[in-house]
Design a protein around this motif. Structure first.
Motif, mmCIF file in Angstrom:
data_model
loop_
_atom_site.group_PDB
_atom_site.id
_atom_site.type_symbol
_atom_site.label_atom_id
_atom_site.label_comp_id
_atom_site.label_asym_id
_atom_site.label_seq_id
_atom_site.Cartn_x
_atom_site.Cartn_y
_atom_site.Cartn_z
ATOM 1 N N SER A 209 0.826 -1.217 0.000
ATOM 2 C CA SER A 209 0.000 0.000 0.000
ATOM 3 C C SER A 209 0.857 1.263 0.000
ATOM 4 C CB SER A 209 -0.919 -0.004 1.230
ATOM 5 O OG SER A 209 -0.162 -0.090 2.429
ATOM 6 N N ILE A 210 2.067 1.179 0.581
ATOM 7 C CA ILE A 210 2.942 2.359 0.601
ATOM 8 C C ILE A 210 3.396 2.695 -0.812
ATOM 9 C CG2 ILE A 210 5.115 3.293 1.475
ATOM 10 C CD1 ILE A 210 4.797 1.603 3.933
ATOM 11 N N TYR A 211 3.756 1.666 -1.592
ATOM 12 C CA TYR A 211 4.171 1.903 -2.973
ATOM 13 C C TYR A 211 2.984 2.389 -3.814
ATOM 14 C CZ TYR A 211 8.567 -0.476 -1.962
ATOM 15 O OH TYR A 211 9.789 -0.825 -1.447
ATOM 16 N N ALA A 219 5.273 9.501 -7.730
ATOM 17 C CA ALA A 219 6.690 9.366 -7.372
ATOM 18 C C ALA A 219 7.349 8.386 -8.335
ATOM 19 C CB ALA A 219 6.830 8.867 -5.935
ATOM 20 N N SER A 220 8.511 8.746 -8.832
ATOM 21 C CA SER A 220 9.234 7.875 -9.762
ATOM 22 C C SER A 220 9.752 6.641 -9.034
ATOM 23 C CB SER A 220 10.399 8.636 -10.390
ATOM 24 O OG SER A 220 11.354 9.002 -9.402
ATOM 25 N N ALA A 221 10.151 5.625 -9.811
ATOM 26 C CA ALA A 221 10.684 4.392 -9.220
ATOM 27 C C ALA A 221 11.964 4.677 -8.425
ATOM 28 C CB ALA A 221 10.959 3.370 -10.325
ATOM 29 N N TRP A 222 12.777 5.600 -8.933
ATOM 30 C CA TRP A 222 14.011 5.955 -8.246
ATOM 31 C C TRP A 222 13.711 6.640 -6.909
ATOM 32 C CZ3 TRP A 222 18.778 4.390 -8.581
ATOM 33 C CH2 TRP A 222 19.803 5.151 -8.029
ATOM 34 N N ARG A 223 12.720 7.507 -6.898
ATOM 35 C CA ARG A 223 12.366 8.194 -5.653
ATOM 36 C C ARG A 223 11.741 7.218 -4.648
ATOM 37 N NH1 ARG A 223 12.367 13.039 -3.671
ATOM 38 N NH2 ARG A 223 10.797 13.725 -2.141
ATOM 39 N N GLN A 224 10.935 6.300 -5.154
ATOM 40 C CA GLN A 224 10.375 5.280 -4.264
ATOM 41 C C GLN A 224 11.479 4.435 -3.627
ATOM 42 O OE1 GLN A 224 7.188 2.903 -5.972
ATOM 43 N NE2 GLN A 224 6.560 4.628 -7.276
ATOM 44 N N PHE A 225 12.519 4.145 -4.411
ATOM 45 C CA PHE A 225 13.617 3.330 -3.904
ATOM 46 C C PHE A 225 14.328 4.038 -2.752
ATOM 47 C CE2 PHE A 225 18.136 2.164 -3.997
ATOM 48 C CZ PHE A 225 18.046 0.791 -3.821
ATOM 49 N N TRP A 226 14.590 5.346 -2.898
ATOM 50 C CA TRP A 226 15.369 6.072 -1.893
ATOM 51 C C TRP A 226 14.527 6.545 -0.714
ATOM 52 C CZ3 TRP A 226 20.300 5.695 -1.392
ATOM 53 C CH2 TRP A 226 21.098 5.433 -2.495
#
Length: 315
Positions: A209-211, A219-226
């Motif tokens: 649910s957070i993703y 939010a981009s995949a890179w921002r989600q990662f960090w």
């Protein structure tokens, strides 16, 4: 039936025992159950530690049982802290420790991140990756010793190609500068799967649910990662570093299998140096002081690290 047993109820003894047990408080019952465990801990852990501290203050030698044991105070500790060979072995241990942790965390987290993204054959690849950590250090040491032999080992051909050495006689283990890296490679190959499993548990504990909320916020995949993956998996990463750091600080068997850990070798770690002082030179008191210093070092660093880990968990 004898006169003493006539008229007795066979169930009287168990009933009496049951009344006694029921008469005990919860605190007393708790002590009854944990007392054997406490006794074993005192006998196996605490007593040897106290005995080692006492021996570290003497000149005791285990191969001279009839010799007079003299009290030397802190002299053994002073000699250890001023011995350049011991500091050299500590530097070798630090080099091995840092590089194995860096490589295992980076590779282990990368593998966990890839496996966490469900794909065909996921379970098969996970099993294959985990295989090295199922082997004993003796088997791994012999296997990689064979791979590091001249004219056989793949790593020897690759390194010889870049260094211009002769592959027929070149060996990473035999090279003074490359021997530590040969051990780092083997330990990384063996224990990266352990780090991967811990990181995989951390990644799979993050709610989807957070993703989904992050995607709704574009939010981009890179921002989600960090901002999601790394912060929420960080406690698991730190836990993996703690476990592997303690184990690698004590590394002994794998290094001996690969190099023999000879005197003056660049691969002579503190554990090998300690073994030599205790069981080759038979300076038991000196080796006990050495063991106490290593214990205090590991315990102190681990305590500080655990406090930092708890702070990360509280965020």
């Amino acid at each position: 039936m004898t006169d003493d047993t006539k008229g007795r109820n066979p169930a009287a003894a168990p009933l009496a025992l049951g009344r006694k047990v029921r008469g005990l408080s919860d605190r007393a019952l708790a002590w009854v159950f944990i007392a054997p465990t406490i006794f074993l801990l005192l006998a196996i852990n605490i007593f040897p530690l106290i005995w080692t501290v006492w021996l570290s203050l003497t000149n005791y030698r285990a191969n001279r049982l009839n010799a007079e044991v003299k009290w030397v105070g802190l002299r053994n500790y002073e000699r250890i802290l001023t011995d350049p060979d011991i500091w050299y072995s500590m530097q070798a241990t630090a080099h091995f420790l840092i590089w194995t942790l860096v490589l295992q965390v980076l590779i282990g987290f990368g593998l966990a991140y890839l496996i966490n993204r469900k794909f065909k054959g996921n379970d098969l690849w996970t099993t294959i990756i985990v295989l090295p950590m199922m082997l004993s250090p003796a088997v791994v040491g012999n296997f990689w010793t064979f791979l590091y032999q001249p004219q056989i080992g793949l790593f020897n051909y690759v390194i010889a190609f870049f260094t211009g050495a002769d592959p027929a006689s070149f060996s990473m283990i035999g090279d003074v500068n490359l021997a530590p890296w040969a051990i780092v490679i083997v330990d990384t190959w063996m224990w990266t799967p352990f780090v991967m499993l811990i990181c995989l548990a951390g990644l799979r504990s993050i709610p989807d649910s957070i993703y989904e909320a992050a995607e709704c916020d574009r939010a981009s995949a890179w921002r989600q990662f960090w901002t999601i993956t790394i912060p929420m998996a960080l406690p698991f990463l730190m836990l993996a570093v703690l476990f592997r750091g303690i184990e690698n600080f004590k590394m002994f068997d794998l290094v001996v299998q690969l190099t023999g850990g000879g005197p003056g070798s660049i691969t002579e770690l503190t554990s090998i140096n300690l073994k030599r002082e205790a069981f080759e030179k038979w300076r038991t008191g000196f080796a006990s002081a050495y063991a106490v210093i290593l214990f205090v070092t590991v315990f102190g660093l681990a305590s500080i690290y655990v406090k930092a880990l708890n702070k990360v968990k509280e965020r």
